[in-house]
Design a protein around this motif. Structure first.
Motif, PDB file in Angstrom:
ATOM      1  N   UNK A   1       0.831  -1.206   0.000  1.00 61.61           N
ATOM      2  CA  UNK A   1       0.000   0.000   0.000  1.00 61.61           C
ATOM      3  C   UNK A   1       0.863   1.253   0.000  1.00 61.61           C
ATOM      4  N   UNK A   2       1.982   1.207   0.734  1.00 60.09           N
ATOM      5  CA  UNK A   2       2.889   2.362   0.783  1.00 60.09           C
ATOM      6  C   UNK A   2       3.543   2.585  -0.575  1.00 60.09           C
ATOM      7  N   UNK A   3       4.000   1.485  -1.187  1.00 66.50           N
ATOM      8  CA  UNK A   3       4.612   1.600  -2.510  1.00 66.50           C
ATOM      9  C   UNK A   3       3.641   2.165  -3.525  1.00 66.50           C
ATOM     10  N   UNK A   4       2.409   1.703  -3.475  1.00 73.94           N
ATOM     11  CA  UNK A   4       1.398   2.199  -4.406  1.00 73.94           C
ATOM     12  C   UNK A   4       1.105   3.671  -4.164  1.00 73.94           C
ATOM     13  N   UNK A   5       1.104   4.080  -2.883  1.00 74.11           N
ATOM     14  CA  UNK A   5       0.840   5.474  -2.548  1.00 74.11           C
ATOM     15  C   UNK A   5       1.957   6.381  -3.072  1.00 74.11           C
ATOM     16  N   UNK A   6       3.221   5.953  -2.903  1.00 71.04           N
ATOM     17  CA  UNK A   6       4.356   6.745  -3.398  1.00 71.04           C
ATOM     18  C   UNK A   6       4.262   6.902  -4.907  1.00 71.04           C
ATOM     19  N   UNK A   7       3.950   5.800  -5.575  1.00 72.35           N
ATOM     20  CA  UNK A   7       3.811   5.848  -7.030  1.00 72.35           C
ATOM     21  C   UNK A   7       2.689   6.795  -7.438  1.00 72.35           C
ATOM     22  N   UNK A   8       1.581   6.765  -6.699  1.00 74.13           N
ATOM     23  CA  UNK A   8       0.444   7.634  -7.006  1.00 74.13           C
ATOM     24  C   UNK A   8       0.795   9.104  -6.826  1.00 74.13           C
ATOM     25  N   UNK A   9       1.599   9.392  -5.809  1.00 73.09           N
ATOM     26  CA  UNK A   9       2.030  10.775  -5.588  1.00 73.09           C
ATOM     27  C   UNK A   9       2.844  11.260  -6.787  1.00 73.09           C
ATOM     28  N   UNK A  10       3.730  10.409  -7.278  1.00 78.38           N
ATOM     29  CA  UNK A  10       4.527  10.775  -8.449  1.00 78.38           C
ATOM     30  C   UNK A  10       3.667  11.019  -9.672  1.00 78.38           C
ATOM     31  N   UNK A  11       2.634  10.198  -9.847  1.00 80.57           N
ATOM     32  CA  UNK A  11       1.728  10.371 -10.981  1.00 80.57           C
ATOM     33  C   UNK A  11       0.983  11.697 -10.869  1.00 80.57           C
ATOM     34  N   UNK A  12       0.493  12.005  -9.664  1.00 89.58           N
ATOM     35  CA  UNK A  12      -0.259  13.252  -9.452  1.00 89.58           C
ATOM     36  C   UNK A  12       0.627  14.468  -9.692  1.00 89.58           C
ATOM     37  N   UNK A  13       1.853  14.430  -9.141  1.00 87.24           N
ATOM     38  CA  UNK A  13       2.779  15.551  -9.343  1.00 87.24           C
ATOM     39  C   UNK A  13       3.085  15.726 -10.828  1.00 87.24           C
ATOM     40  N   UNK A  14       3.337  14.617 -11.504  1.00 88.77           N
ATOM     41  CA  UNK A  14       3.674  14.659 -12.921  1.00 88.77           C
ATOM     42  C   UNK A  14       2.553  15.272 -13.748  1.00 88.77           C
ATOM     43  N   UNK A  15       1.369  14.678 -13.661  1.00 90.04           N
ATOM     44  CA  UNK A  15       0.266  15.176 -14.463  1.00 90.04           C
ATOM     45  C   UNK A  15      -0.177  16.563 -14.010  1.00 90.04           C
ATOM     46  N   UNK A  16       0.010  16.861 -12.711  1.00 84.58           N
ATOM     47  CA  UNK A  16      -0.337  18.198 -12.225  1.00 84.58           C
ATOM     48  C   UNK A  16       0.531  19.274 -12.853  1.00 84.58           C
ATOM     49  N   UNK A  17       1.869  19.041 -12.864  1.00 80.92           N
ATOM     50  CA  UNK A  17       2.777  20.020 -13.455  1.00 80.92           C
ATOM     51  C   UNK A  17       2.538  20.171 -14.952  1.00 80.92           C
TER      52      UNK A  17
END
Length: 426
Positions: free
Chosen positions: A379-395
Protein backbone atom coordinates in the motif's frame (compact mmCIF):
# COMPACT_ATOMS: atom_id res chain seq x y z
CA UNK A 1 28.82 22.10 -19.24
CA UNK A 2 26.88 25.19 -20.22
CA UNK A 3 27.86 24.64 -23.86
CA UNK A 4 26.32 21.18 -23.75
CA UNK A 5 23.13 22.59 -22.25
CA UNK A 6 22.98 25.19 -25.04
CA UNK A 7 23.53 22.38 -27.55
CA UNK A 8 20.56 20.50 -26.12
CA UNK A 9 18.43 23.61 -26.48
CA UNK A 10 19.57 24.29 -30.06
CA UNK A 11 18.92 20.66 -31.00
CA UNK A 12 15.49 20.80 -29.44
CA UNK A 13 14.54 23.95 -31.30
CA UNK A 14 15.64 22.46 -34.61
CA UNK A 15 13.63 19.33 -33.89
CA UNK A 16 10.61 21.42 -32.88
CA UNK A 17 10.73 23.33 -36.18
CA UNK A 18 10.78 20.04 -38.07
CA UNK A 19 7.86 18.65 -36.06
CA UNK A 20 5.88 21.84 -36.64
CA UNK A 21 6.43 21.70 -40.40
CA UNK A 22 5.56 18.00 -40.45
CA UNK A 23 2.34 18.68 -38.54
CA UNK A 24 1.39 21.47 -40.93
CA UNK A 25 1.84 19.16 -43.92
CA UNK A 26 -0.51 16.59 -42.36
CA UNK A 27 -3.12 19.16 -41.34
CA UNK A 28 -3.24 20.70 -44.81
CA UNK A 29 -3.82 17.35 -46.53
CA UNK A 30 -7.41 16.10 -46.19
CA UNK A 31 -6.53 12.60 -47.37
CA UNK A 32 -3.86 12.24 -44.71
CA UNK A 33 -6.22 13.52 -42.04
CA UNK A 34 -8.89 11.03 -43.12
CA UNK A 35 -6.40 8.16 -43.00
CA UNK A 36 -5.26 9.26 -39.55
CA UNK A 37 -8.82 9.45 -38.22
CA UNK A 38 -9.64 5.99 -39.56
CA UNK A 39 -6.49 4.55 -38.02
CA UNK A 40 -7.35 6.13 -34.70
CA UNK A 41 -10.72 4.46 -34.19
CA UNK A 42 -10.45 2.95 -30.70
CA UNK A 43 -12.47 -0.07 -31.77
CA UNK A 44 -9.47 -1.35 -33.72
CA UNK A 45 -7.36 -2.23 -30.69
CA UNK A 46 -9.82 -4.61 -28.98
CA UNK A 47 -10.42 -6.35 -32.32
CA UNK A 48 -6.68 -6.74 -32.89
CA UNK A 49 -6.13 -8.03 -29.35
CA UNK A 50 -8.91 -10.61 -29.74
CA UNK A 51 -7.74 -11.82 -33.13
CA UNK A 52 -4.16 -12.00 -31.93
CA UNK A 53 -4.93 -14.98 -29.70
CA UNK A 54 -4.38 -17.32 -32.66
CA UNK A 55 -1.31 -15.59 -34.05
CA UNK A 56 2.32 -16.59 -33.47
CA UNK A 57 4.31 -14.51 -31.00
CA UNK A 58 6.57 -13.03 -33.68
CA UNK A 59 3.72 -10.95 -35.16
CA UNK A 60 2.01 -10.02 -31.92
CA UNK A 61 0.34 -12.80 -29.96
CA UNK A 62 -2.18 -12.33 -27.18
CA UNK A 63 0.65 -12.42 -24.68
CA UNK A 64 2.23 -9.42 -26.37
CA UNK A 65 -0.91 -7.34 -26.24
CA UNK A 66 -1.87 -8.52 -22.77
CA UNK A 67 0.43 -6.35 -20.59
CA UNK A 68 -1.64 -3.19 -21.13
CA UNK A 69 -5.21 -2.64 -20.09
CA UNK A 70 -7.21 -0.90 -22.80
CA UNK A 71 -10.35 1.17 -22.45
CA UNK A 72 -11.85 4.22 -24.21
CA UNK A 73 -10.43 6.30 -21.36
CA UNK A 74 -6.95 5.03 -22.22
CA UNK A 75 -7.41 6.19 -25.80
CA UNK A 76 -8.68 9.60 -24.72
CA UNK A 77 -5.75 9.79 -22.32
CA UNK A 78 -3.36 9.18 -25.20
CA UNK A 79 -4.86 12.15 -27.05
CA UNK A 80 -4.37 14.32 -23.96
CA UNK A 81 -0.76 13.12 -23.70
CA UNK A 82 -0.26 14.00 -27.35
CA UNK A 83 -1.68 17.50 -26.81
CA UNK A 84 0.62 18.13 -23.83
CA UNK A 85 3.67 16.71 -25.63
CA UNK A 86 2.85 18.87 -28.63
CA UNK A 87 2.49 21.97 -26.47
CA UNK A 88 5.86 21.29 -24.87
CA UNK A 89 7.58 20.58 -28.19
CA UNK A 90 6.00 23.57 -29.92
CA UNK A 91 6.56 26.08 -27.15
CA UNK A 92 9.75 24.86 -25.50
CA UNK A 93 11.25 22.83 -28.31
CA UNK A 94 12.20 20.09 -25.88
CA UNK A 95 10.67 17.74 -23.38
CA UNK A 96 7.76 16.55 -25.51
CA UNK A 97 9.29 13.18 -26.27
CA UNK A 98 10.56 12.85 -22.71
CA UNK A 99 7.10 13.03 -21.14
CA UNK A 100 5.38 10.52 -23.46
CA UNK A 101 6.93 7.29 -22.17
CA UNK A 102 6.56 8.25 -18.46
CA UNK A 103 2.97 9.35 -19.13
CA UNK A 104 2.05 6.09 -20.87
CA UNK A 105 3.64 4.06 -18.09
CA UNK A 106 1.66 6.07 -15.54
CA UNK A 107 -1.51 5.07 -17.40
CA UNK A 108 -0.69 1.39 -16.91
CA UNK A 109 1.15 0.71 -20.16
CA UNK A 110 4.17 -1.52 -19.67
CA UNK A 111 7.52 0.12 -20.28
CA UNK A 112 8.43 -1.85 -23.40
CA UNK A 113 5.03 -1.06 -24.96
CA UNK A 114 5.40 2.60 -24.06
CA UNK A 115 8.81 2.70 -25.76
CA UNK A 116 7.61 0.89 -28.89
CA UNK A 117 4.44 2.97 -29.10
CA UNK A 118 6.32 6.25 -28.79
CA UNK A 119 8.77 5.24 -31.52
CA UNK A 120 5.90 4.23 -33.79
CA UNK A 121 4.18 7.58 -33.12
CA UNK A 122 7.35 9.43 -34.14
CA UNK A 123 7.74 7.29 -37.26
CA UNK A 124 4.09 7.70 -38.30
CA UNK A 125 4.35 11.46 -38.02
CA UNK A 126 7.56 11.60 -40.05
CA UNK A 127 6.17 9.37 -42.81
CA UNK A 128 2.90 11.30 -43.10
CA UNK A 129 4.86 14.56 -43.40
CA UNK A 130 7.32 13.36 -46.04
CA UNK A 131 6.96 16.47 -48.22
CA UNK A 132 9.01 18.49 -45.72
CA UNK A 133 11.94 16.14 -46.11
CA UNK A 134 13.36 18.39 -48.80
CA UNK A 135 15.32 19.78 -45.85
CA UNK A 136 17.35 16.61 -46.09
CA UNK A 137 19.23 18.42 -48.84
CA UNK A 138 21.39 19.69 -45.96
CA UNK A 139 22.53 16.13 -45.27
CA UNK A 140 26.11 15.20 -46.08
CA UNK A 141 25.95 11.74 -47.69
CA UNK A 142 29.17 10.45 -46.14
CA UNK A 143 28.26 11.56 -42.62
CA UNK A 144 24.74 10.19 -43.02
CA UNK A 145 25.89 6.74 -44.19
CA UNK A 146 28.40 6.37 -41.35
CA UNK A 147 25.93 7.67 -38.76
CA UNK A 148 23.06 5.42 -39.92
CA UNK A 149 25.33 2.38 -39.98
CA UNK A 150 26.10 2.97 -36.32
CA UNK A 151 22.50 3.88 -35.54
CA UNK A 152 21.25 0.58 -36.96
CA UNK A 153 23.60 -1.35 -34.69
CA UNK A 154 22.59 0.73 -31.67
CA UNK A 155 18.84 0.36 -32.30
CA UNK A 156 19.20 -3.40 -32.77
CA UNK A 157 21.15 -3.73 -29.54
CA UNK A 158 18.69 -1.58 -27.59
CA UNK A 159 15.70 -3.50 -28.91
CA UNK A 160 17.26 -6.88 -28.08
CA UNK A 161 18.07 -5.78 -24.53
CA UNK A 162 14.60 -4.33 -23.93
CA UNK A 163 12.87 -7.48 -25.15
CA UNK A 164 15.22 -9.76 -23.20
CA UNK A 165 14.57 -7.84 -19.99
CA UNK A 166 10.82 -7.96 -20.51
CA UNK A 167 10.80 -11.68 -21.32
CA UNK A 168 12.89 -12.35 -18.22
CA UNK A 169 10.86 -10.17 -15.84
CA UNK A 170 8.34 -7.48 -16.89
CA UNK A 171 8.79 -5.65 -13.57
CA UNK A 172 12.56 -5.58 -14.07
CA UNK A 173 12.02 -4.17 -17.56
CA UNK A 174 9.90 -1.33 -16.19
CA UNK A 175 12.45 -0.75 -13.43
CA UNK A 176 15.37 -0.44 -15.86
CA UNK A 177 13.50 1.94 -18.20
CA UNK A 178 12.34 4.06 -15.27
CA UNK A 179 15.84 4.15 -13.75
CA UNK A 180 17.41 5.36 -17.00
CA UNK A 181 14.79 8.10 -17.23
CA UNK A 182 15.49 9.11 -13.63
CA UNK A 183 19.22 9.51 -14.29
CA UNK A 184 18.86 11.27 -17.63
CA UNK A 185 15.96 13.57 -16.75
CA UNK A 186 17.43 14.33 -13.33
CA UNK A 187 20.70 15.46 -14.88
CA UNK A 188 19.05 17.53 -17.60
CA UNK A 189 16.30 18.92 -15.41
CA UNK A 190 18.37 20.05 -12.44
CA UNK A 191 21.08 21.52 -14.63
CA UNK A 192 18.51 23.35 -16.73
CA UNK A 193 16.78 24.67 -13.61
CA UNK A 194 20.08 25.80 -12.07
CA UNK A 195 21.17 27.43 -15.31
CA UNK A 196 17.84 29.20 -15.59
CA UNK A 197 18.01 30.52 -12.02
CA UNK A 198 21.57 31.81 -12.44
CA UNK A 199 21.25 33.28 -15.90
CA UNK A 200 17.57 34.12 -16.42
CA UNK A 201 18.44 37.76 -17.10
CA UNK A 202 20.78 36.80 -19.94
CA UNK A 203 19.01 33.85 -21.59
CA UNK A 204 17.60 36.06 -24.31
CA UNK A 205 21.10 36.97 -25.43
CA UNK A 206 22.64 33.52 -25.93
CA UNK A 207 25.21 33.56 -28.70
CA UNK A 208 26.15 30.97 -31.30
CA UNK A 209 26.59 30.63 -35.01
CA UNK A 210 24.00 31.69 -37.58
CA UNK A 211 22.12 28.42 -37.28
CA UNK A 212 22.55 27.92 -33.54
CA UNK A 213 25.53 26.08 -32.13
CA UNK A 214 29.22 26.53 -31.54
CA UNK A 215 31.02 29.06 -33.72
CA UNK A 216 34.49 27.55 -33.06
CA UNK A 217 35.74 23.99 -32.77
CA UNK A 218 35.92 22.59 -29.27
CA UNK A 219 39.15 20.97 -28.03
CA UNK A 220 37.48 17.55 -28.33
CA UNK A 221 36.45 18.22 -31.94
CA UNK A 222 39.97 19.37 -32.84
CA UNK A 223 41.46 16.24 -31.29
CA UNK A 224 39.06 13.86 -33.05
CA UNK A 225 39.56 15.57 -36.41
CA UNK A 226 43.33 15.19 -36.02
CA UNK A 227 43.01 11.39 -35.83
CA UNK A 228 43.59 9.87 -39.29
CA UNK A 229 41.53 6.69 -39.08
CA UNK A 230 40.01 5.42 -42.33
CA UNK A 231 37.55 6.02 -43.75
CA UNK A 232 37.98 9.79 -43.58
CA UNK A 233 34.97 11.94 -44.44
CA UNK A 234 35.32 15.50 -45.77
CA UNK A 235 32.46 17.87 -44.92
CA UNK A 236 31.50 21.53 -44.48
CA UNK A 237 33.36 22.69 -47.59
CA UNK A 238 30.96 25.63 -47.76
CA UNK A 239 31.84 26.65 -44.19
CA UNK A 240 35.62 26.28 -44.18
CA UNK A 241 37.87 26.50 -47.28
CA UNK A 242 38.77 22.94 -48.19
CA UNK A 243 36.32 21.59 -45.61
CA UNK A 244 36.97 19.58 -42.47
CA UNK A 245 37.68 15.87 -42.06
CA UNK A 246 36.56 13.33 -39.48
CA UNK A 247 36.91 9.56 -39.27
CA UNK A 248 33.75 7.69 -40.20
CA UNK A 249 34.40 5.43 -37.21
CA UNK A 250 33.74 8.31 -34.80
CA UNK A 251 30.56 9.21 -36.67
CA UNK A 252 29.36 5.60 -36.50
CA UNK A 253 30.08 5.46 -32.77
CA UNK A 254 27.92 8.57 -32.27
CA UNK A 255 25.20 6.93 -34.34
CA UNK A 256 25.30 3.75 -32.27
CA UNK A 257 24.95 5.73 -29.02
CA UNK A 258 22.01 7.70 -30.38
CA UNK A 259 20.33 4.58 -31.78
CA UNK A 260 20.80 2.60 -28.59
CA UNK A 261 19.42 5.41 -26.43
CA UNK A 262 16.45 5.92 -28.74
CA UNK A 263 15.59 2.21 -28.72
CA UNK A 264 15.84 1.95 -24.94
CA UNK A 265 13.85 5.10 -24.14
CA UNK A 266 11.53 5.43 -27.14
CA UNK A 267 12.70 8.92 -28.15
CA UNK A 268 13.96 10.34 -31.43
CA UNK A 269 17.54 10.79 -30.24
CA UNK A 270 17.93 14.33 -31.56
CA UNK A 271 18.82 15.62 -28.11
CA UNK A 272 22.06 13.63 -28.42
CA UNK A 273 22.80 14.05 -32.13
CA UNK A 274 23.22 17.81 -32.01
CA UNK A 275 25.75 18.11 -29.14
CA UNK A 276 27.68 15.09 -30.41
CA UNK A 277 27.98 16.48 -33.92
CA UNK A 278 28.51 20.16 -33.12
CA UNK A 279 30.64 19.91 -29.97
CA UNK A 280 32.07 16.42 -30.30
CA UNK A 281 32.80 16.10 -34.03
CA UNK A 282 32.93 19.77 -35.08
CA UNK A 283 30.18 19.56 -37.71
CA UNK A 284 28.34 22.81 -38.50
CA UNK A 285 24.84 22.99 -37.07
CA UNK A 286 23.45 23.61 -40.58
CA UNK A 287 24.62 20.15 -41.68
CA UNK A 288 23.75 18.64 -38.31
CA UNK A 289 20.07 19.64 -38.51
CA UNK A 290 19.55 17.82 -41.80
CA UNK A 291 21.36 14.72 -40.59
CA UNK A 292 19.35 14.77 -37.37
CA UNK A 293 16.04 14.77 -39.29
CA UNK A 294 17.24 11.83 -41.38
CA UNK A 295 18.38 9.81 -38.38
CA UNK A 296 15.09 10.37 -36.56
CA UNK A 297 13.15 8.94 -39.52
CA UNK A 298 15.48 5.95 -39.83
CA UNK A 299 15.91 5.31 -36.11
CA UNK A 300 12.21 5.57 -35.26
CA UNK A 301 11.14 3.58 -38.32
CA UNK A 302 13.62 0.74 -37.95
CA UNK A 303 13.21 0.62 -34.17
CA UNK A 304 9.42 0.78 -34.17
CA UNK A 305 8.91 -1.84 -36.88
CA UNK A 306 11.85 -4.26 -36.67
CA UNK A 307 12.47 -4.16 -32.91
CA UNK A 308 9.00 -3.64 -31.45
CA UNK A 309 6.01 -3.84 -33.83
CA UNK A 310 6.77 -7.29 -35.24
CA UNK A 311 6.95 -8.63 -31.68
CA UNK A 312 3.65 -7.03 -30.69
CA UNK A 313 5.13 -4.24 -28.57
CA UNK A 314 3.35 -1.33 -30.24
CA UNK A 315 0.01 -0.02 -28.99
CA UNK A 316 -1.24 1.26 -32.36
CA UNK A 317 -4.42 2.95 -31.16
CA UNK A 318 -2.56 4.92 -28.50
CA UNK A 319 0.09 5.90 -31.05
CA UNK A 320 -2.60 7.33 -33.31
CA UNK A 321 -4.24 9.08 -30.36
CA UNK A 322 -0.95 10.75 -29.46
CA UNK A 323 -0.44 11.76 -33.07
CA UNK A 324 -3.89 13.35 -33.22
CA UNK A 325 -3.28 15.27 -30.00
CA UNK A 326 0.22 16.39 -30.92
CA UNK A 327 -0.97 17.89 -34.22
CA UNK A 328 -3.13 20.30 -32.25
CA UNK A 329 -0.77 20.90 -29.36
CA UNK A 330 2.32 21.68 -31.39
CA UNK A 331 0.47 24.32 -33.44
CA UNK A 332 -0.72 26.17 -30.33
CA UNK A 333 2.65 25.83 -28.64
CA UNK A 334 4.60 27.15 -31.62
CA UNK A 335 2.29 30.15 -32.09
CA UNK A 336 2.46 30.98 -28.38
CA UNK A 337 6.25 31.38 -28.54
CA UNK A 338 5.64 34.63 -30.42
CA UNK A 339 4.13 36.22 -27.31
CA UNK A 340 6.06 34.44 -24.54
CA UNK A 341 9.53 35.69 -23.42
CA UNK A 342 12.36 33.23 -24.05
CA UNK A 343 13.26 33.31 -20.34
CA UNK A 344 9.88 31.78 -19.43
CA UNK A 345 10.25 29.13 -22.12
CA UNK A 346 13.61 28.11 -20.63
CA UNK A 347 12.05 27.91 -17.18
CA UNK A 348 9.22 25.72 -18.37
CA UNK A 349 11.74 23.49 -20.15
CA UNK A 350 13.26 22.70 -16.76
CA UNK A 351 9.85 22.12 -15.18
CA UNK A 352 8.74 19.77 -17.95
CA UNK A 353 11.90 17.70 -17.66
CA UNK A 354 11.72 17.57 -13.85
CA UNK A 355 8.06 16.48 -14.02
CA UNK A 356 9.14 13.35 -15.89
CA UNK A 357 12.01 12.88 -13.42
CA UNK A 358 9.70 12.97 -10.39
CA UNK A 359 7.23 10.63 -12.06
CA UNK A 360 9.77 7.87 -12.72
CA UNK A 361 11.63 8.40 -9.42
CA UNK A 362 8.47 7.85 -7.37
CA UNK A 363 7.65 4.72 -9.38
CA UNK A 364 10.89 2.98 -8.39
CA UNK A 365 10.11 2.00 -4.74
CA UNK A 366 7.04 -0.04 -5.71
CA UNK A 367 8.95 -1.86 -8.47
CA UNK A 368 11.92 -2.54 -6.18
CA UNK A 369 9.53 -3.96 -3.59
CA UNK A 370 7.90 -6.27 -6.15
CA UNK A 371 11.31 -7.60 -7.17
CA UNK A 372 12.30 -8.20 -3.55
CA UNK A 373 15.10 -5.64 -3.48
CA UNK A 374 13.55 -3.73 -0.57
CA UNK A 375 10.90 -4.47 2.05
CA UNK A 376 8.00 -2.09 1.59
CA UNK A 377 4.31 -2.45 2.32
CA UNK A 378 2.39 -2.80 -0.97
CA UNK A 379 0.00 0.00 0.00
CA UNK A 380 2.89 2.36 0.78
CA UNK A 381 4.61 1.60 -2.51
CA UNK A 382 1.40 2.20 -4.41
CA UNK A 383 0.84 5.47 -2.55
CA UNK A 384 4.36 6.75 -3.40
CA UNK A 385 3.81 5.85 -7.03
CA UNK A 386 0.44 7.63 -7.01
CA UNK A 387 2.03 10.78 -5.59
CA UNK A 388 4.53 10.78 -8.45
CA UNK A 389 1.73 10.37 -10.98
CA UNK A 390 -0.26 13.25 -9.45
CA UNK A 391 2.78 15.55 -9.34
CA UNK A 392 3.67 14.66 -12.92
CA UNK A 393 0.27 15.18 -14.46
CA UNK A 394 -0.34 18.20 -12.22
CA UNK A 395 2.78 20.02 -13.46
CA UNK A 396 2.08 19.10 -17.07
CA UNK A 397 -1.55 20.20 -16.73
CA UNK A 398 -0.51 23.54 -15.22
CA UNK A 399 1.90 24.09 -18.09
CA UNK A 400 -0.76 23.15 -20.67
CA UNK A 401 -3.37 25.44 -19.12
CA UNK A 402 -0.87 28.31 -18.97
CA UNK A 403 0.10 27.88 -22.63
CA UNK A 404 -3.48 27.57 -23.88
CA UNK A 405 -4.56 30.52 -21.72
CA UNK A 406 -1.69 32.64 -23.02
CA UNK A 407 -2.61 31.66 -26.57
CA UNK A 408 -6.28 32.62 -26.12
CA UNK A 409 -5.47 35.94 -24.44
CA UNK A 410 -3.11 36.93 -27.25
CA UNK A 411 -5.29 35.91 -30.22
CA UNK A 412 -5.99 39.56 -31.17
CA UNK A 413 -2.27 40.37 -31.08
CA UNK A 414 -1.39 37.28 -33.11
CA UNK A 415 -4.03 38.13 -35.70
CA UNK A 416 -2.69 41.68 -36.00
CA UNK A 417 0.85 40.38 -36.51
CA UNK A 418 -0.34 37.90 -39.14
CA UNK A 419 -2.24 40.64 -40.99
CA UNK A 420 0.80 42.93 -40.91
CA UNK A 421 3.04 40.16 -42.26
CA UNK A 422 0.57 39.44 -45.07
CA UNK A 423 0.44 43.13 -45.96
CA UNK A 424 4.24 43.29 -46.20
CA UNK A 425 4.33 40.28 -48.53
CA UNK A 426 1.78 41.91 -50.83
Amino acid sequence: MRKWYQAFMHASRAHARWELETSLVILRDRKKLLILLLMSLPILLPAMAHAASSLPGFIGSKASFGPSFFSPQTFYGSIAIGVCAGLITGCIGAGGGFVITPALMSMGVKGILAVGTDMFHIFAKSIMGTTVHKKLGNVHVGLAIAFLAGSGIGVTGGGIINRALYNHNPVLSDFVISSIYVVMLGFLGFYALGDYMKNRKNLNNAQGDAHGGASDLTPLAKKLQSVKLAPMITFDQDVVPGGRKISGVFVAVCGSIVGFTAAILGVGGGFLTFPMFVYGLGVSSFTTVGTDILQIIFTAGYGAIAQYAVYGYVFYTLAMGMLLGSLLGIQIGAITTKVVPAVKISGFYAIAILAGFVNRLFALPEKMSKMGYIHLDAAVGKMINSVGVVVFFGLIAIFAIWIIGTFIRNIPKLRAEAAAAAAEEN
